[in-house]
Scaffold this motif. Sequence first.
Motif, mmCIF file in Angstrom:
data_model
loop_
_atom_site.group_PDB
_atom_site.id
_atom_site.type_symbol
_atom_site.label_atom_id
_atom_site.label_comp_id
_atom_site.label_asym_id
_atom_site.label_seq_id
_atom_site.Cartn_x
_atom_site.Cartn_y
_atom_site.Cartn_z
ATOM 1 N N GLU A 340 0.769 -1.324 -0.185
ATOM 2 C CA GLU A 340 -0.065 0.043 -0.084
ATOM 3 C C GLU A 340 0.714 1.357 0.087
ATOM 4 O O GLU A 340 0.434 2.463 0.100
ATOM 5 N N ARG A 341 2.076 0.853 -0.072
ATOM 6 C CA ARG A 341 3.243 2.049 -0.321
ATOM 7 C C ARG A 341 3.420 2.935 0.998
ATOM 8 O O ARG A 341 3.794 4.175 0.909
ATOM 9 N N ALA A 342 3.107 2.254 2.208
ATOM 10 C CA ALA A 342 3.531 3.003 3.352
ATOM 11 C C ALA A 342 5.274 2.957 3.772
ATOM 12 O O ALA A 342 5.513 2.172 3.159
ATOM 13 N N ARG A 343 5.563 3.765 4.424
ATOM 14 C CA ARG A 343 6.979 3.743 4.878
ATOM 15 C C ARG A 343 7.174 3.023 6.077
ATOM 16 O O ARG A 343 6.719 3.500 7.185
ATOM 17 N N VAL A 344 7.542 1.721 6.121
ATOM 18 C CA VAL A 344 7.336 0.795 7.377
ATOM 19 C C VAL A 344 8.615 1.011 8.188
ATOM 20 O O VAL A 344 9.784 0.789 7.531
ATOM 21 N N VAL A 345 8.684 1.196 9.337
ATOM 22 C CA VAL A 345 10.017 0.905 10.451
ATOM 23 C C VAL A 345 9.541 -0.118 11.283
ATOM 24 O O VAL A 345 8.651 0.028 12.254
ATOM 25 N N VAL A 346 10.429 -1.239 11.423
ATOM 26 C CA VAL A 346 10.218 -2.164 12.237
ATOM 27 C C VAL A 346 11.274 -2.099 13.447
ATOM 28 O O VAL A 346 12.465 -1.682 13.346
ATOM 29 N N THR A 347 10.583 -2.396 14.771
ATOM 30 C CA THR A 347 11.708 -2.171 16.008
ATOM 31 C C THR A 347 11.273 -3.413 16.611
ATOM 32 O O THR A 347 10.105 -4.015 16.612
ATOM 33 N N ASP A 348 12.350 -4.129 17.207
ATOM 34 C CA ASP A 348 12.034 -5.424 17.909
ATOM 35 C C ASP A 348 13.223 -5.527 19.098
ATOM 36 O O ASP A 348 14.366 -5.314 18.598
ATOM 37 N N PRO A 372 12.617 2.106 20.043
ATOM 38 C CA PRO A 372 11.139 2.402 19.649
ATOM 39 C C PRO A 372 10.696 3.729 19.778
ATOM 40 O O PRO A 372 9.960 4.283 18.873
ATOM 41 N N MET A 373 11.444 4.544 20.521
ATOM 42 C CA MET A 373 11.265 5.987 20.638
ATOM 43 C C MET A 373 11.681 6.517 19.247
ATOM 44 O O MET A 373 11.070 7.612 18.844
ATOM 45 N N MET A 394 6.379 2.081 28.327
ATOM 46 C CA MET A 394 7.073 3.103 27.524
ATOM 47 C C MET A 394 6.177 4.310 27.947
ATOM 48 O O MET A 394 5.010 4.437 28.467
ATOM 49 N N ASP A 395 6.868 5.620 27.548
ATOM 50 C CA ASP A 395 6.284 6.737 28.024
ATOM 51 C C ASP A 395 5.431 7.129 26.555
ATOM 52 O O ASP A 395 6.012 7.838 25.672
ATOM 53 N N TYR A 396 4.051 7.024 26.668
ATOM 54 C CA TYR A 396 3.220 6.975 25.471
ATOM 55 C C TYR A 396 3.094 8.640 25.278
ATOM 56 O O TYR A 396 2.533 9.016 24.325
ATOM 57 N N ARG A 402 6.026 12.903 19.580
ATOM 58 C CA ARG A 402 6.802 12.697 18.483
ATOM 59 C C ARG A 402 6.160 12.150 17.151
ATOM 60 O O ARG A 402 6.853 12.112 16.082
ATOM 61 N N MET A 403 4.911 11.800 17.210
ATOM 62 C CA MET A 403 4.096 11.402 16.106
ATOM 63 C C MET A 403 3.608 12.429 15.479
ATOM 64 O O MET A 403 3.190 13.514 15.778
ATOM 65 N N GLU A 404 3.095 12.384 14.218
ATOM 66 C CA GLU A 404 2.122 12.916 13.175
ATOM 67 C C GLU A 404 0.717 12.709 13.937
ATOM 68 O O GLU A 404 0.288 11.702 14.535
#
Length: 439
Positions: A340-348, A372-373, A394-396, A402-404
């Motif tokens: 779907e043309r998203a920009r995916v960023v994976v954290t683990d 993750p931050m 985590m500090d939500y 930090r998010m849009e």
Amino acid sequence: MAVIASKCPDIRVVVADIDPDRIAAWQSGEPPIYEPGLREVVRSAIHRNLFFTTDVAGSVEDADLIFVSVNTPTKTFGEGAGKASDLQYWEATARTILANAKTHKIVVEKSTLPVRTAEAMARILTSKSSAVCFDVLSNPEFLAEGSAIRDLECPDRVLIGGEASERGRRATEVLAGIYARWVPEDRILKTNVWSSELSKLAANAMLAQRISSINALSELCEATEADVAEVACAIGMDRRIGREFLQASVGFGGSCFKKDILNLVYLCEHFGLQAIADYWLQVVRINEHQQERFARNIVSTMFNTVVGKRIAIFGFAFKANTGDTRESPANYVCRRLVEERARVVVTDPQALDNARRDLADLGDAVTFEPDPMRAVEGAHAFAVLTEWDLYRGMDYQAIHDRMEHPAFCFDGRNLLNHAALFDLGFNVYPIGKVPLTHL
Ligand code: UDX
């Protein structure tokens, strides 16, 4: 094997593998896989009575008992492709044993195999007229990743399948005697070989079926405003049903469930039992449906387009406390979002190397971020795909900052405190519950 060595200091346990890198890692006391408690168990016995080697032939010659734990992936070619097990490694092992054994051996089948393979193993081992005789036992492994050491030290049951003959019974007693050092006798179950082999497939199919059942109900809950966690709690309190394996999720993953169900399906088809094959196949189909539903929900919720939007994926392992990513729902979801043309960023915290390898073909569309931050920096949404404890604490507020905006949370594990996230300004989409949204 490390647990056997640690529980039985008088037994010499030798682990043989053809892969020198893997053996070198084990020899250094640093296991090549992440599993809580494993390092400690290995270190307690290594160089005392636990040894690692690439000398497979020599190990066969020296051993009285041989555990065969080779991988049996789903076949990708020929008859039974996509369902049956690929037995080439397993058969090669049987032939190595035959070529190198000079004295009587008890061969213990540990890999999960379609039923009647112990019989096939016995046939290969008796194919050469030699003075050496073999007894073949089935001893399926029921441990789950992430809790492997606990499951091995304190198993619900140990299952040993053997021949009904006098020799078969004697071989069964030898293996039972080893487990009896730390497992209560009434948990050591002795059955015929086929029952033992089939029980492993059946246990995994029944566990996976519970997850697909609750996941199927989760979709109904979303449509009717019931809460799947409340439903699971209510039905799980019935002692006949029980509480375990009723956690609705984005779907089950791991190396066993899908593979074993497909094996069961293949077996049923082989015996002409199409209705039974269809029944079990549906467990896999619902699991695929649940993953697709989760991915589709992300796109439709975010105004039917994720083109160019940054989406952080919290967790790529198929479950918490492991770095294993085999059949992980995160893999499917990432691929759908990239489509779907998203920009995916994976954290683990443990699975990033595997994630990088699994998604290598997607190129720049996916990035990998240990912190993750930083993964949420400028993201329009984050999605929880693995239930790592880390994500609970985590500090939500900081994450929201930090998010849009509007900021979306898709909780594929129902891990987080949804009301608290909503109060911070998130639009929250759990599994099987009414979404909490400001829109
Ligand atoms: C499974 C069996 O549990 C084990 O007995 C067998 O030997 C190997 O296969 P494993 O694959 O390691 O073990 O993990 P498990 O804990 O069973 O979880 C499998 C998948 O189901 C994971 O993706 C997990 O997140 C998911 N799951 C589990 C749910 O979605 N909901 C649940 O309630 C439980």
